[in-house]
Scaffold this motif. Structure first.
Motif, mmCIF file in Angstrom:
data_model
loop_
_atom_site.group_PDB
_atom_site.id
_atom_site.type_symbol
_atom_site.label_atom_id
_atom_site.label_comp_id
_atom_site.label_asym_id
_atom_site.label_seq_id
_atom_site.Cartn_x
_atom_site.Cartn_y
_atom_site.Cartn_z
ATOM 1 N N LEU A 1 0.832 -1.207 0.000
ATOM 2 C CA LEU A 1 0.000 0.000 0.000
ATOM 3 C C LEU A 1 0.863 1.252 0.000
ATOM 4 C CD1 LEU A 1 -2.845 -0.976 2.501
ATOM 5 C CD2 LEU A 1 -2.825 -1.142 0.020
ATOM 6 N N ARG A 2 1.955 1.208 0.742
ATOM 7 C CA ARG A 2 2.868 2.350 0.795
ATOM 8 C C ARG A 2 3.493 2.598 -0.586
ATOM 9 N NH1 ARG A 2 6.998 1.011 4.685
ATOM 10 N NH2 ARG A 2 5.380 1.259 6.244
ATOM 11 N N LYS A 3 3.896 1.513 -1.255
ATOM 12 C CA LYS A 3 4.500 1.648 -2.581
ATOM 13 C C LYS A 3 3.486 2.193 -3.592
ATOM 14 C CE LYS A 3 8.664 0.043 -1.884
ATOM 15 N NZ LYS A 3 9.863 0.817 -2.131
ATOM 16 N N LEU A 4 2.229 1.747 -3.479
ATOM 17 C CA LEU A 4 1.190 2.258 -4.366
ATOM 18 C C LEU A 4 0.972 3.753 -4.156
ATOM 19 C CD1 LEU A 4 -1.333 -0.684 -4.206
ATOM 20 C CD2 LEU A 4 -0.392 0.283 -6.300
ATOM 21 N N ASP A 5 0.917 4.178 -2.901
ATOM 22 C CA ASP A 5 0.749 5.597 -2.606
ATOM 23 C C ASP A 5 1.901 6.423 -3.161
ATOM 24 O OD1 ASP A 5 -1.699 5.540 -1.305
ATOM 25 O OD2 ASP A 5 -0.809 5.164 0.657
ATOM 26 N N LYS A 6 3.102 5.902 -2.986
ATOM 27 C CA LYS A 6 4.295 6.618 -3.445
ATOM 28 C C LYS A 6 4.301 6.744 -4.970
ATOM 29 C CE LYS A 6 8.512 8.103 -2.289
ATOM 30 N NZ LYS A 6 8.804 9.106 -1.289
ATOM 31 N N ALA A 7 3.937 5.668 -5.657
ATOM 32 C CA ALA A 7 3.907 5.699 -7.123
ATOM 33 C C ALA A 7 2.859 6.692 -7.623
ATOM 34 C CB ALA A 7 3.630 4.309 -7.672
ATOM 35 N N ALA A 8 1.726 6.748 -6.943
ATOM 36 C CA ALA A 8 0.682 7.686 -7.345
ATOM 37 C C ALA A 8 1.113 9.125 -7.071
ATOM 38 C CB ALA A 8 -0.609 7.379 -6.611
ATOM 39 N N THR A 9 1.774 9.346 -5.962
ATOM 40 C CA THR A 9 2.249 10.682 -5.620
ATOM 41 C C THR A 9 3.269 11.179 -6.631
ATOM 42 O OG1 THR A 9 1.912 10.223 -3.275
ATOM 43 C CG2 THR A 9 3.349 12.055 -3.816
ATOM 44 N N LYS A 10 4.153 10.287 -7.056
ATOM 45 C CA LYS A 10 5.198 10.657 -8.012
ATOM 46 C C LYS A 10 4.686 10.733 -9.454
ATOM 47 C CE LYS A 10 8.629 10.863 -5.143
ATOM 48 N NZ LYS A 10 9.342 12.105 -4.896
ATOM 49 N N GLY A 11 3.464 10.271 -9.692
ATOM 50 C CA GLY A 11 2.894 10.348 -11.022
ATOM 51 C C GLY A 11 3.253 9.174 -11.915
ATOM 52 N N VAL A 12 3.777 8.115 -11.334
ATOM 53 C CA VAL A 12 4.125 6.934 -12.123
ATOM 54 C C VAL A 12 2.860 6.219 -12.570
ATOM 55 C CG1 VAL A 12 5.350 4.728 -12.109
ATOM 56 C CG2 VAL A 12 6.333 6.697 -10.944
ATOM 57 N N ILE A 13 1.892 6.116 -11.665
ATOM 58 C CA ILE A 13 0.577 5.583 -12.000
ATOM 59 C C ILE A 13 -0.468 6.621 -11.587
ATOM 60 C CG2 ILE A 13 1.240 3.161 -11.804
ATOM 61 C CD1 ILE A 13 -0.127 3.086 -9.084
ATOM 62 N N HIS A 14 -1.648 6.508 -12.146
ATOM 63 C CA HIS A 14 -2.713 7.447 -11.825
ATOM 64 C C HIS A 14 -3.233 7.197 -10.416
ATOM 65 C CE1 HIS A 14 -6.539 9.629 -12.192
ATOM 66 N NE2 HIS A 14 -5.922 10.311 -13.140
ATOM 67 N N LYS A 15 -3.703 8.248 -9.757
ATOM 68 C CA LYS A 15 -4.140 8.112 -8.367
ATOM 69 C C LYS A 15 -5.349 7.188 -8.234
ATOM 70 C CE LYS A 15 -7.014 12.260 -8.277
ATOM 71 N NZ LYS A 15 -7.312 13.508 -7.570
ATOM 72 N N ARG A 16 -6.219 7.165 -9.237
ATOM 73 C CA ARG A 16 -7.382 6.270 -9.165
ATOM 74 C C ARG A 16 -6.964 4.826 -9.391
ATOM 75 N NH1 ARG A 16 -10.589 10.345 -12.530
ATOM 76 N NH2 ARG A 16 -11.349 11.769 -10.950
ATOM 77 N N ASN A 17 -5.945 4.624 -10.208
ATOM 78 C CA ASN A 17 -5.393 3.296 -10.424
ATOM 79 C C ASN A 17 -4.825 2.768 -9.105
ATOM 80 O OD1 ASN A 17 -3.750 1.089 -11.123
ATOM 81 N ND2 ASN A 17 -3.359 1.935 -13.142
ATOM 82 N N ALA A 18 -4.104 3.617 -8.398
ATOM 83 C CA ALA A 18 -3.537 3.229 -7.106
ATOM 84 C C ALA A 18 -4.649 2.938 -6.099
ATOM 85 C CB ALA A 18 -2.627 4.331 -6.585
#
Length: 96
Positions: free
Chosen positions: A54-71
């Motif tokens: 969950l932490r990695k998903l949040d971080k990826a969404a924050t950095k813009g690697v994946i979309h926030k809704r995807n996360a």
């Protein structure tokens, strides 16, 4: 490969970002897979694996690697799996 100065710079930046994003996505897939297997096997480390995923998903969404809704969707699916696995043993012992 671009010839103009600004196009060359843009190409270098895109290459750098692509490599970084690919590394983050690979790490994300690994953590999600580990969390799923830990939850499915009923391992004691399932909570920790879930927390890290969950932490990695949040971080990826924050950095813009994946979309926030995807996360958010992926987090929801993982959390539901974990909650279902936690309720499973309680209902099985009550039935016996």
């Amino acid at each position: 490969m671009p010839l103009k100065g600004t196009a060359l710079k843009r190409w270098k930046i895109e290459t750098r970002n692509r490599r970084r994003n690919q590394a983050v996505k690979t790490e994300l897939k690994t953590r999600i897979k580990k969390a799923r297997t830990a939850v499915a096997s009923g391992d004691e480390t399932a909570a920790e694996a879930l927390k890290l995923a969950l932490r990695k998903l949040d971080k990826a969404a924050t950095k813009g690697v994946i979309h926030k809704r995807n996360a958010a969707r992926r987090k929801s699916v993982l959390q539901r799996l974990y909650n279902k696995a936690q309720q499973q043993p309680a209902s099985e012992t009550g039935a016996e």
